[in-house]
Design a protein around this motif. Sequence first.
Motif, PDB file in Angstrom:
ATOM      1  N   ILE A  81      41.656  52.832  40.542  1.00  0.00           N
ATOM      2  CA  ILE A  81      41.866  53.648  41.746  1.00  0.00           C
ATOM      3  C   ILE A  81      43.120  54.502  41.587  1.00  0.00           C
ATOM      4  O   ILE A  81      43.133  55.678  41.969  1.00  0.00           O
ATOM      5  N   ALA A  82      44.168  53.927  40.998  1.00  0.00           N
ATOM      6  CA  ALA A  82      45.403  54.697  40.827  1.00  0.00           C
ATOM      7  C   ALA A  82      45.165  55.899  39.916  1.00  0.00           C
ATOM      8  O   ALA A  82      45.601  57.012  40.211  1.00  0.00           O
ATOM      9  N   ALA A  89      54.156  42.288  33.794  1.00  0.00           N
ATOM     10  CA  ALA A  89      53.792  43.143  34.921  1.00  0.00           C
ATOM     11  C   ALA A  89      52.420  43.761  34.688  1.00  0.00           C
ATOM     12  O   ALA A  89      51.587  43.815  35.594  1.00  0.00           O
ATOM     13  N   MET A 138      49.984  42.531  32.938  1.00  0.00           N
ATOM     14  CA  MET A 138      48.962  41.502  33.099  1.00  0.00           C
ATOM     15  C   MET A 138      48.606  41.293  34.562  1.00  0.00           C
ATOM     16  O   MET A 138      47.505  40.858  34.888  1.00  0.00           O
ATOM     17  N   SER A 139      49.568  41.551  35.454  1.00  0.00           N
ATOM     18  CA  SER A 139      49.340  41.273  36.866  1.00  0.00           C
ATOM     19  C   SER A 139      48.627  42.415  37.582  1.00  0.00           C
ATOM     20  O   SER A 139      48.261  42.289  38.733  1.00  0.00           O
ATOM     21  N   LEU A 140      48.485  43.555  36.889  1.00  0.00           N
ATOM     22  CA  LEU A 140      47.783  44.676  37.502  1.00  0.00           C
ATOM     23  C   LEU A 140      46.289  44.457  37.345  1.00  0.00           C
ATOM     24  O   LEU A 140      45.798  44.339  36.234  1.00  0.00           O
ATOM     25  N   SER A 141      45.594  44.444  38.470  1.00  0.00           N
ATOM     26  CA  SER A 141      44.143  44.283  38.388  1.00  0.00           C
ATOM     27  C   SER A 141      43.511  45.560  37.833  1.00  0.00           C
ATOM     28  O   SER A 141      44.007  46.662  38.048  1.00  0.00           O
ATOM     29  N   PHE A 142      42.409  45.391  37.113  1.00  0.00           N
ATOM     30  CA  PHE A 142      41.652  46.521  36.594  1.00  0.00           C
ATOM     31  C   PHE A 142      41.287  47.471  37.739  1.00  0.00           C
ATOM     32  O   PHE A 142      41.321  48.703  37.608  1.00  0.00           O
ATOM     33  N   VAL A 143      40.963  46.884  38.899  1.00  0.00           N
ATOM     34  CA  VAL A 143      40.558  47.687  40.059  1.00  0.00           C
ATOM     35  C   VAL A 143      41.696  48.602  40.495  1.00  0.00           C
ATOM     36  O   VAL A 143      41.495  49.794  40.758  1.00  0.00           O
ATOM     37  N   ILE A 144      42.915  48.051  40.559  1.00  0.00           N
ATOM     38  CA  ILE A 144      44.080  48.847  40.965  1.00  0.00           C
ATOM     39  C   ILE A 144      44.274  50.003  39.996  1.00  0.00           C
ATOM     40  O   ILE A 144      44.501  51.150  40.395  1.00  0.00           O
TER      41      ILE A 144
END
Lengths: 319, 296
Positions: A155-156, A144, A146-152
């Motif tokens: 911003i989070a 999970a 690995m699937s999170l983009s750096f961008v997300i």
Amino acid sequence: MRLRIELLRFILRKLTAALPLLFGVTLVSFTLTVHFGPDPVHALSGKNPTTADLAALRRELGQDQPFWIRYAGYLRRLATLDLGHTETTGEKVRDLVARTVPVSALLLGPGFVLGTGLALLLAMFAAWHRGSRLDRLITGASVAGMSLSFVIIIIALQAVFGVWLGWFPVRGWEVTGPASYLAHVTIPTLAFVLASIGYNTRFFRAMLVNAMNAGHVRTARAYGAGPVCIMFRHVLRGCLLPIVTRVVYSVPALVISGSLLIESHFSIPGIGRVTYHAMLSGDQPVIMAVVGLSAVVFAVTATVADLLCRLADPRIRLA
Amino acid sequence: MTENPAIPVRDKPQPIPASGWIAPLIVLAYVIAAAGVWLGFWADGWGDITGDMWAAPSSDHWLGTNRLGQDILSRAVAATATAFEIGLLVAVASSVMGGLLGAVAGHYNGSRLDELILWLKGTIDAIPFYLFVVAIAFALQGHAMAMHLAMIVAFWTTTARIVRAETMRIGQTGFIQAARAGGSTPARIIVRHVLPNLVHVLLVQATLVFVAAIKAEVVLSFLGIGVQDSISWGLMLAEAGQDIMAGQYMNFMVASLALFGLVMAGSLLADHMQDRLDPRSRHRRTTSLTRRQHQP
């Protein structure tokens, strides 16, 4: 004595083998940023230049020279760090790089160390309890992650800590002492750890599980060695090479994308933001310096890491 | 009997886990969303201003509107098509390139040609990916396809490395040596005998490149050097970075969930494909997800 000479020859041969790589990275960065780059002649010449003016300027800049002569000139400038001046403020590129790289190092260093260290500990834990529910939880969470983009992630974190809670500054870099440094470095560090821990844990676990199958690990366990001793002294040493290679090779992907994203989004005056602005405004001297220098630095680092690994591993013959 | 972690445990053959079915179904849902956009069934009004600024979800705008009053759902669905265009183009092109160069290098391993291909691969791996994209965009003076080209040139190397190693392994087996003894040309051996035996490797690797390309697109579009004149999750997230300062989270939630879902399903699909398609996978040291990929 004989061993030392062999060692020296081994190091020399390894470094010689890195030369084609250096040739490659400098050739690519020259071709893309200088050879095919925008023509500075028109910008430099005055109003309504004649053809003779342009030709004179080209000669002055050395642009009438053949490709390989210009490439040699590029190499000389890279080697002597004579990188010209930025087009926006006229500052020397060398000074600009020297001023901004330490900021980026301070910004991303803690995250890189923590991300690697925590991932290694998690991976050891998962590998030791292989097949258990905890192992499955760690492995699943890392997919999970690995699937999170750096961008997300950025911003989070900005939303949670900057907007909702307001605990940490998410803009700028006003570092005056240890306290303000910690306040500014927390969010980038969290972002970096979250972005890298998934990949690292999964890879480290696979390598550790593989190394745990070795006979000497079973022997150590039969003699009653504890988990910490077995993991660090016997298992980790068995798979040091792929792990170090992995960590070194994650530098260009993670650190550079991290510094570009974090610094441009949070307005932190590091090398990433400088590159970002140069890329938007087409500032050739800066792009040339950043692409050329980072490729050279990375090629050298990868070679040295490889060399250190082989030196640390007595199984690899020097001859 | 307690399980001793230091003693090798033989993996038992396992039935397909639930996630083995969920991942392909999720990917299929995204394919349908993208196909609908290509066929013009929905989301063609992603650029139209149809509502108020930051309108709340309603029957007209299921997921609300953005700062300009554009429908967020339409934008997210239209962005799915953009993601597939980039992912498929980069995956196919880099697999063809990596497959051919890897097979040639593996077939002639140790030769000058092999050394040349390895040198090219090492050079590209040593240039930081995002700076490579910047350099190519710079050289092409901001051409809209600069990002695609940069990804194809950067992403074939992992495929080539794996294909080269597999080609060398297959080259030792009897049927390749028989083909060689029978007078087949190297080109024929590579195309007829080597590559068909590597289809599973190429499929898994293409899926991973597909995912990596979509993640890279998001970062590049967010930075402003990616998708131009279209809509993508990266561009939506760039908007969202501004929106959250005003306390508006819809754009961020929708774009990041859409992105996360496809990336996660794609990664799991690649992992399951590796397990199912490769007869030797149970003896492998690493699974597909632990390979060194570009990590945007």
